[in-house]
Design a protein around this motif. Sequence first.
Motif, PDB file in Angstrom:
ATOM      1  N   PHE A  77       0.828  -1.205   0.000  1.00 26.77           N
ATOM      2  CA  PHE A  77       0.000   0.000   0.000  1.00 26.77           C
ATOM      3  C   PHE A  77       0.862   1.254   0.000  1.00 26.77           C
ATOM      4  CE2 PHE A  77      -2.571   3.060   2.624  1.00 26.77           C
ATOM      5  CZ  PHE A  77      -3.579   3.268   1.698  1.00 26.77           C
ATOM      6  N   VAL A  78       1.880   1.309   0.877  1.00 34.86           N
ATOM      7  CA  VAL A  78       2.644   2.565   0.940  1.00 34.86           C
ATOM      8  C   VAL A  78       3.556   2.723  -0.274  1.00 34.86           C
ATOM      9  CG1 VAL A  78       2.541   2.784   3.450  1.00 34.86           C
ATOM     10  CG2 VAL A  78       4.552   1.780   2.420  1.00 34.86           C
ATOM     11  N   ILE A  79       4.038   1.605  -0.829  1.00 33.93           N
ATOM     12  CA  ILE A  79       4.946   1.727  -1.977  1.00 33.93           C
ATOM     13  C   ILE A  79       4.273   2.461  -3.128  1.00 33.93           C
ATOM     14  CG2 ILE A  79       5.942   0.341  -3.860  1.00 33.93           C
ATOM     15  CD1 ILE A  79       7.336  -1.270  -1.790  1.00 33.93           C
ATOM     16  N   GLN A  80       2.999   2.139  -3.368  1.00 35.29           N
ATOM     17  CA  GLN A  80       2.336   2.798  -4.500  1.00 35.29           C
ATOM     18  C   GLN A  80       1.993   4.262  -4.200  1.00 35.29           C
ATOM     19  OE1 GLN A  80      -1.653   2.007  -4.960  1.00 35.29           O
ATOM     20  NE2 GLN A  80      -1.846   1.318  -2.847  1.00 35.29           N
ATOM     21  N   LEU A  81       2.203   4.697  -2.970  1.00 36.85           N
ATOM     22  CA  LEU A  81       1.919   6.101  -2.652  1.00 36.85           C
ATOM     23  C   LEU A  81       3.178   6.961  -2.605  1.00 36.85           C
ATOM     24  CD1 LEU A  81      -0.620   5.404   0.204  1.00 36.85           C
ATOM     25  CD2 LEU A  81      -1.149   6.305  -2.063  1.00 36.85           C
ATOM     26  N   LEU A  82       4.335   6.330  -2.828  1.00 36.39           N
ATOM     27  CA  LEU A  82       5.584   7.104  -2.791  1.00 36.39           C
ATOM     28  C   LEU A  82       5.662   8.014  -4.010  1.00 36.39           C
ATOM     29  CD1 LEU A  82       8.150   4.353  -1.695  1.00 36.39           C
ATOM     30  CD2 LEU A  82       7.066   6.122  -0.291  1.00 36.39           C
ATOM     31  N   PRO A  83       6.340   9.157  -3.883  1.00 40.28           N
ATOM     32  CA  PRO A  83       6.470  10.021  -5.050  1.00 40.28           C
ATOM     33  C   PRO A  83       7.313   9.334  -6.123  1.00 40.28           C
ATOM     34  CG  PRO A  83       7.762  10.855  -3.189  1.00 40.28           C
ATOM     35  CD  PRO A  83       6.989   9.685  -2.687  1.00 40.28           C
ATOM     36  N   THR A  84       6.991   9.604  -7.367  1.00 44.87           N
ATOM     37  CA  THR A  84       7.769   9.005  -8.455  1.00 44.87           C
ATOM     38  C   THR A  84       9.091   9.761  -8.591  1.00 44.87           C
ATOM     39  OG1 THR A  84       6.816  10.558 -10.024  1.00 44.87           O
ATOM     40  CG2 THR A  84       5.675   8.447  -9.757  1.00 44.87           C
ATOM     41  N   PRO A  85      10.109   9.132  -9.218  1.00 46.93           N
ATOM     42  CA  PRO A  85      11.372   9.849  -9.453  1.00 46.93           C
ATOM     43  C   PRO A  85      11.139  11.134 -10.246  1.00 46.93           C
ATOM     44  CG  PRO A  85      11.621   7.507  -9.938  1.00 46.93           C
ATOM     45  CD  PRO A  85      10.168   7.731  -9.654  1.00 46.93           C
ATOM     46  N   GLU A  86      10.164  11.116 -11.179  1.00 44.57           N
ATOM     47  CA  GLU A  86       9.880  12.324 -11.971  1.00 44.57           C
ATOM     48  C   GLU A  86       9.402  13.459 -11.044  1.00 44.57           C
ATOM     49  OE1 GLU A  86       8.261   9.283 -12.874  1.00 44.57           O
ATOM     50  OE2 GLU A  86      10.004   8.876 -14.123  1.00 44.57           O
ATOM     51  N   GLU A  87       8.492  13.099 -10.150  1.00 41.64           N
ATOM     52  CA  GLU A  87       7.979  14.131  -9.247  1.00 41.64           C
ATOM     53  C   GLU A  87       9.114  14.731  -8.415  1.00 41.64           C
ATOM     54  OE1 GLU A  87       4.559  13.109  -6.711  1.00 41.64           O
ATOM     55  OE2 GLU A  87       5.248  14.600  -5.258  1.00 41.64           O
ATOM     56  N   MET A  88      10.007  13.856  -7.933  1.00 43.00           N
ATOM     57  CA  MET A  88      11.100  14.368  -7.112  1.00 43.00           C
ATOM     58  C   MET A  88      12.029  15.266  -7.934  1.00 43.00           C
ATOM     59  SD  MET A  88      11.779  11.613  -4.230  1.00 43.00           S
ATOM     60  CE  MET A  88      12.481  10.234  -5.072  1.00 43.00           C
ATOM     61  N   ALA A  89      12.232  14.875  -9.214  1.00 43.25           N
ATOM     62  CA  ALA A  89      13.109  15.683 -10.072  1.00 43.25           C
ATOM     63  C   ALA A  89      12.476  17.052 -10.329  1.00 43.25           C
ATOM     64  CB  ALA A  89      13.374  14.950 -11.382  1.00 43.25           C
ATOM     65  N   VAL A  90      11.167  17.076 -10.590  1.00 40.57           N
ATOM     66  CA  VAL A  90      10.487  18.354 -10.828  1.00 40.57           C
ATOM     67  C   VAL A  90      10.614  19.244  -9.587  1.00 40.57           C
ATOM     68  CG1 VAL A  90       8.246  19.469 -11.173  1.00 40.57           C
ATOM     69  CG2 VAL A  90       8.840  17.452 -12.502  1.00 40.57           C
ATOM     70  N   LYS A  91      10.432  18.649  -8.416  1.00 40.25           N
ATOM     71  CA  LYS A  91      10.505  19.437  -7.188  1.00 40.25           C
ATOM     72  C   LYS A  91      11.905  20.011  -6.990  1.00 40.25           C
ATOM     73  CE  LYS A  91       6.633  17.765  -4.564  1.00 40.25           C
ATOM     74  NZ  LYS A  91       6.101  16.809  -3.608  1.00 40.25           N
ATOM     75  N   GLU A  92      12.910  19.213  -7.309  1.00 41.92           N
ATOM     76  CA  GLU A  92      14.278  19.709  -7.167  1.00 41.92           C
ATOM     77  C   GLU A  92      14.520  20.854  -8.173  1.00 41.92           C
ATOM     78  OE1 GLU A  92      16.454  19.684  -5.028  1.00 41.92           O
ATOM     79  OE2 GLU A  92      18.309  20.232  -6.055  1.00 41.92           O
ATOM     80  N   ASP A  93      13.965  20.740  -9.368  1.00 38.81           N
ATOM     81  CA  ASP A  93      14.098  21.832 -10.349  1.00 38.81           C
ATOM     82  C   ASP A  93      13.426  23.103  -9.831  1.00 38.81           C
ATOM     83  OD1 ASP A  93      15.482  20.230 -12.029  1.00 38.81           O
ATOM     84  OD2 ASP A  93      13.785  19.787 -13.373  1.00 38.81           O
ATOM     85  N   VAL A  94      12.259  22.926  -9.229  1.00 44.73           N
ATOM     86  CA  VAL A  94      11.549  24.085  -8.683  1.00 44.73           C
ATOM     87  C   VAL A  94      12.390  24.747  -7.586  1.00 44.73           C
ATOM     88  CG1 VAL A  94       9.543  24.767  -7.289  1.00 44.73           C
ATOM     89  CG2 VAL A  94       9.231  23.291  -9.270  1.00 44.73           C
ATOM     90  N   ARG A  95      12.969  23.913  -6.721  1.00 41.47           N
ATOM     91  CA  ARG A  95      13.805  24.476  -5.647  1.00 41.47           C
ATOM     92  C   ARG A  95      14.961  25.290  -6.239  1.00 41.47           C
ATOM     93  NH1 ARG A  95      18.329  24.284  -3.374  1.00 41.47           N
ATOM     94  NH2 ARG A  95      19.055  22.665  -4.803  1.00 41.47           N
ATOM     95  N   LYS A  96      15.620  24.733  -7.261  1.00 34.39           N
ATOM     96  CA  LYS A  96      16.765  25.430  -7.855  1.00 34.39           C
ATOM     97  C   LYS A  96      16.336  26.746  -8.493  1.00 34.39           C
ATOM     98  CE  LYS A  96      19.815  21.572  -9.015  1.00 34.39           C
ATOM     99  NZ  LYS A  96      19.636  20.513 -10.025  1.00 34.39           N
ATOM    100  N   LEU A  97      15.210  26.703  -9.207  1.00 33.31           N
ATOM    101  CA  LEU A  97      14.709  27.915  -9.852  1.00 33.31           C
ATOM    102  C   LEU A  97      14.419  28.998  -8.818  1.00 33.31           C
ATOM    103  CD1 LEU A  97      13.176  29.326 -12.384  1.00 33.31           C
ATOM    104  CD2 LEU A  97      11.135  28.447 -11.233  1.00 33.31           C
ATOM    105  N   LEU A  98      13.731  28.595  -7.749  1.00 34.21           N
ATOM    106  CA  LEU A  98      13.391  29.578  -6.710  1.00 34.21           C
ATOM    107  C   LEU A  98      14.658  30.107  -6.043  1.00 34.21           C
ATOM    108  CD1 LEU A  98      10.315  27.741  -5.155  1.00 34.21           C
ATOM    109  CD2 LEU A  98      10.261  29.828  -6.540  1.00 34.21           C
ATOM    110  N   GLU A  99      15.625  29.238  -5.845  1.00 34.59           N
ATOM    111  CA  GLU A  99      16.878  29.674  -5.216  1.00 34.59           C
ATOM    112  C   GLU A  99      17.562  30.716  -6.097  1.00 34.59           C
ATOM    113  OE1 GLU A  99      20.069  27.300  -2.701  1.00 34.59           O
ATOM    114  OE2 GLU A  99      20.391  26.957  -4.846  1.00 34.59           O
ATOM    115  N   ARG A 100      17.562  30.455  -7.409  1.00 33.40           N
ATOM    116  CA  ARG A 100      18.196  31.398  -8.338  1.00 33.40           C
ATOM    117  C   ARG A 100      17.507  32.764  -8.241  1.00 33.40           C
ATOM    118  NH1 ARG A 100      17.365  30.473 -13.556  1.00 33.40           N
ATOM    119  NH2 ARG A 100      17.020  28.251 -13.282  1.00 33.40           N
ATOM    120  N   LEU A 101      16.176  32.749  -8.180  1.00 26.98           N
ATOM    121  CA  LEU A 101      15.444  34.021  -8.115  1.00 26.98           C
ATOM    122  C   LEU A 101      15.704  34.748  -6.786  1.00 26.98           C
ATOM    123  CD1 LEU A 101      12.152  32.827  -9.795  1.00 26.98           C
ATOM    124  CD2 LEU A 101      13.742  34.535 -10.695  1.00 26.98           C
TER     125      LEU A 101
END
Length: 361
Positions: free
Chosen positions: A27-51
């Motif tokens: 049950f919990v495995i299927q609720l974990l974030p996907t690698p894509e989601e984690m990558a998008v979030k890391e991109d968002v963090r970097k973008l916000l940091e740059r700004l």
Amino acid sequence: ISPPIQQRRHASKQHFVADLSQCLFDFVIQLLPTPEEMAVKEDVRKLLERLIRTIEPDSRLLSFGSTANGFSLRNSDMDLCCLIDSQERLAATDLVTMLGDLLERETKFHVKPLPHARIPIVKLSLDPSPGLPLGIACDIGFENRLALENTRLLMCYAMVDPTRVRTMVLFLKVWSKRRKINSPYKGTLSSYGYVLLVIYFLVHVKNPPVLPNLQQMPPLRPITKEDTHLNGYNTWFFDDIELLRQRWHSENTETVAELLIDFFRYYSRDFSYNTGVASIRAGLLKKDFKGWQNDLSASRYNDARERNRLCIEDPFETDYNVSRCVTKDGLYTIRGEFMRASRVLAARPERAIIALAELCE
Ligand code: CTP
Ligand code: MG
């Protein structure tokens, strides 16, 4: 009861518990974030940091909360903290206003600056898109170094016994959200509060314990007050997880299902809500001792009583009751849910998946 019946009951219980553990993992495995989601979030963090660096060049933007502590579910929000390494920095209120304007101009985020909140933050959200079907919600706070440390503490606990700790915590997070008892704004408990209840249970209630007390282990090297104190609070804990994994072997061999059943039983029946404070640092404390009594003689204009219905001590900020938002009704509902969960699990239906579905209905 005759021995054969006893044996059969025992076998059926063992069967249910094994089946439930497997169901919980699946049950919990299927609720974990996907690698894509984690990558998008890391991109968002970097973008916000740059700004942000266009306003405060010496700043860093760090993740805390579930994105950083190993207890993240699919589509959980992002908690970000901006640290500014220079001495001359803008006041948080000004920074929140300026950052709000900048993000409004430069990004597609919906922006809501809250410069006058108790803790000034900028709230951001992004609408769903094909790459991000559920959008993103994100809060940016400033200089919240204690939150970065408590995130690291929870992450270390998750790493000591990843399977049992993460499965229990992730399940409780989903369960508390589905049962609608995970809203501090509505008088129930934050995810952070539930995680502390799980760790408290695994360190201090279970005997033998599942987890060691990382804040009370002897340090490997002498430590000084300067190294370990932050805003006057002691933030030291044993964080050499590699070494800990070699040295700590819990004698507790219970399965996730057994622990979860016992967790619900403990918090429906045994925890002393009226007088007790759950402290992962120091075990069970007394409300009196902390000055957190919910004393009926308190003036009705003084909301102290309402604030200390449920008491969970923050691991570092020891004068802070993490569950101070939990109201009388909120606690009644939460305890009712613990009891309901106990009842559902005690009924041991033929297939554990049925119990799980009913639990999270
Ligand atoms: N926090 C805190 N005091 C609180 C609530 C939260 O210090 N009363 C900090 C903690 O550092 C915690 C982080 O804020 O790790 C995020 O809290 P929360 O959103 O409750 O937990 P998450 O693990 O991020 O859960 P969710 O996925 O539900 O957002
Ligand atoms: Mg969060």
